[in-house]
Scaffold this motif. Sequence first.
Motif, mmCIF file in Angstrom:
data_model
loop_
_atom_site.group_PDB
_atom_site.id
_atom_site.type_symbol
_atom_site.label_atom_id
_atom_site.label_comp_id
_atom_site.label_asym_id
_atom_site.label_seq_id
_atom_site.Cartn_x
_atom_site.Cartn_y
_atom_site.Cartn_z
ATOM 1 N N ARG A 10 10.337 -29.102 -24.965
ATOM 2 C CA ARG A 10 10.759 -28.720 -26.307
ATOM 3 C C ARG A 10 9.877 -27.607 -26.870
ATOM 4 N NH1 ARG A 10 13.241 -32.672 -29.945
ATOM 5 N NH2 ARG A 10 14.394 -34.178 -28.705
ATOM 6 N N SER A 11 8.553 -27.800 -26.801
ATOM 7 C CA SER A 11 7.649 -26.796 -27.368
ATOM 8 C C SER A 11 6.282 -26.868 -26.705
ATOM 9 C CB SER A 11 7.489 -26.994 -28.885
ATOM 10 O OG SER A 11 6.776 -28.191 -29.161
ATOM 11 N N THR A 67 4.652 -27.475 -37.884
ATOM 12 C CA THR A 67 3.731 -27.478 -36.749
ATOM 13 C C THR A 67 2.301 -27.751 -37.202
ATOM 14 O OG1 THR A 67 5.157 -25.884 -35.646
ATOM 15 C CG2 THR A 67 2.935 -26.111 -34.778
ATOM 16 N N PHE A 83 1.273 -31.394 -37.046
ATOM 17 C CA PHE A 83 1.018 -31.841 -35.681
ATOM 18 C C PHE A 83 -0.333 -31.341 -35.188
ATOM 19 C CE2 PHE A 83 5.412 -32.988 -35.592
ATOM 20 C CZ PHE A 83 5.554 -33.905 -34.560
ATOM 21 N N GLU A 143 -3.496 -33.446 -33.750
ATOM 22 C CA GLU A 143 -3.952 -33.283 -32.366
ATOM 23 C C GLU A 143 -5.394 -32.790 -32.288
ATOM 24 O OE1 GLU A 143 -2.337 -34.854 -30.237
ATOM 25 O OE2 GLU A 143 -0.601 -35.089 -31.522
ATOM 26 N N GLY A 202 11.608 -38.235 -28.572
ATOM 27 C CA GLY A 202 10.806 -37.401 -27.683
ATOM 28 C C GLY A 202 9.356 -37.820 -27.640
ATOM 29 N N TYR A 203 8.547 -36.987 -27.010
ATOM 30 C CA TYR A 203 7.138 -37.289 -26.780
ATOM 31 C C TYR A 203 6.262 -36.083 -27.089
ATOM 32 C CZ TYR A 203 9.014 -41.238 -24.222
ATOM 33 O OH TYR A 203 9.686 -42.384 -23.890
ATOM 34 N N VAL A 204 5.007 -36.371 -27.425
ATOM 35 C CA VAL A 204 3.974 -35.348 -27.552
ATOM 36 C C VAL A 204 2.917 -35.694 -26.514
ATOM 37 C CG1 VAL A 204 2.158 -34.361 -29.002
ATOM 38 C CG2 VAL A 204 4.350 -35.007 -30.030
ATOM 39 N N ARG A 247 -0.818 -34.366 -25.233
ATOM 40 C CA ARG A 247 -1.940 -33.499 -25.610
ATOM 41 C C ARG A 247 -2.982 -33.484 -24.499
ATOM 42 N NH1 ARG A 247 -5.233 -36.078 -29.930
ATOM 43 N NH2 ARG A 247 -6.161 -37.137 -28.150
ATOM 44 N N TYR A 282 -0.750 -28.959 -26.758
ATOM 45 C CA TYR A 282 0.161 -30.096 -26.781
ATOM 46 C C TYR A 282 1.564 -29.586 -26.537
ATOM 47 C CZ TYR A 282 1.697 -29.317 -31.639
ATOM 48 O OH TYR A 282 2.220 -28.786 -32.794
ATOM 49 N N THR A 318 5.735 -30.830 -26.604
ATOM 50 C CA THR A 318 6.710 -31.822 -27.015
ATOM 51 C C THR A 318 7.828 -31.790 -25.979
ATOM 52 O OG1 THR A 318 7.898 -30.313 -28.499
ATOM 53 C CG2 THR A 318 6.123 -31.631 -29.460
ATOM 54 N N THR A 319 8.357 -32.980 -25.673
ATOM 55 C CA THR A 319 9.338 -33.080 -24.596
ATOM 56 C C THR A 319 10.414 -34.107 -24.936
ATOM 57 O OG1 THR A 319 8.214 -34.886 -23.429
ATOM 58 C CG2 THR A 319 7.514 -32.642 -22.891
#
Length: 127
Positions: A27-28, A52, A55, A59, A87-89, A91, A100, A102-103
């Motif tokens: 994702r990012s 952002t 986040f 992190e 989704g997930y982060v 790091r 990090y 994101t997915t």
Amino acid sequence: MTASMIGDELEAELISVCRTAIGDGLRSITYFTADDYEQLYLRDDLERDADTERFVANERLGFTSQQTYGDSELGDYEFTIRSFEWGYVTRVIDGEHGVYVTTDSLNMNEFDEVATAIRTVLDDTAP
């Protein structure tokens, strides 16, 4: 946020290793230090106005966590995964800088693969 806090080569390498490990589920990607950050990649179907900075602030706490877990019986810190409804982060922090991503949903091997790839790139680069 600085217009370009990292060089084109590091940016391209991070994007490449993340896309290779995760594919279309990426994702990012955001690179950060204690003082600054830069979003390197954002998938086309996602909104550009996400907060952002919130986040990144969270992190960055990982810089302190590294010290907290420094002499753990579990071994060296490798990466952190945060799970959300959609989704997930993940790091990874190496020294004075981190990334990090994101997915979408991944399996544990994919989290490990992307974290290892990011750590290798960060380890070869001093902020």
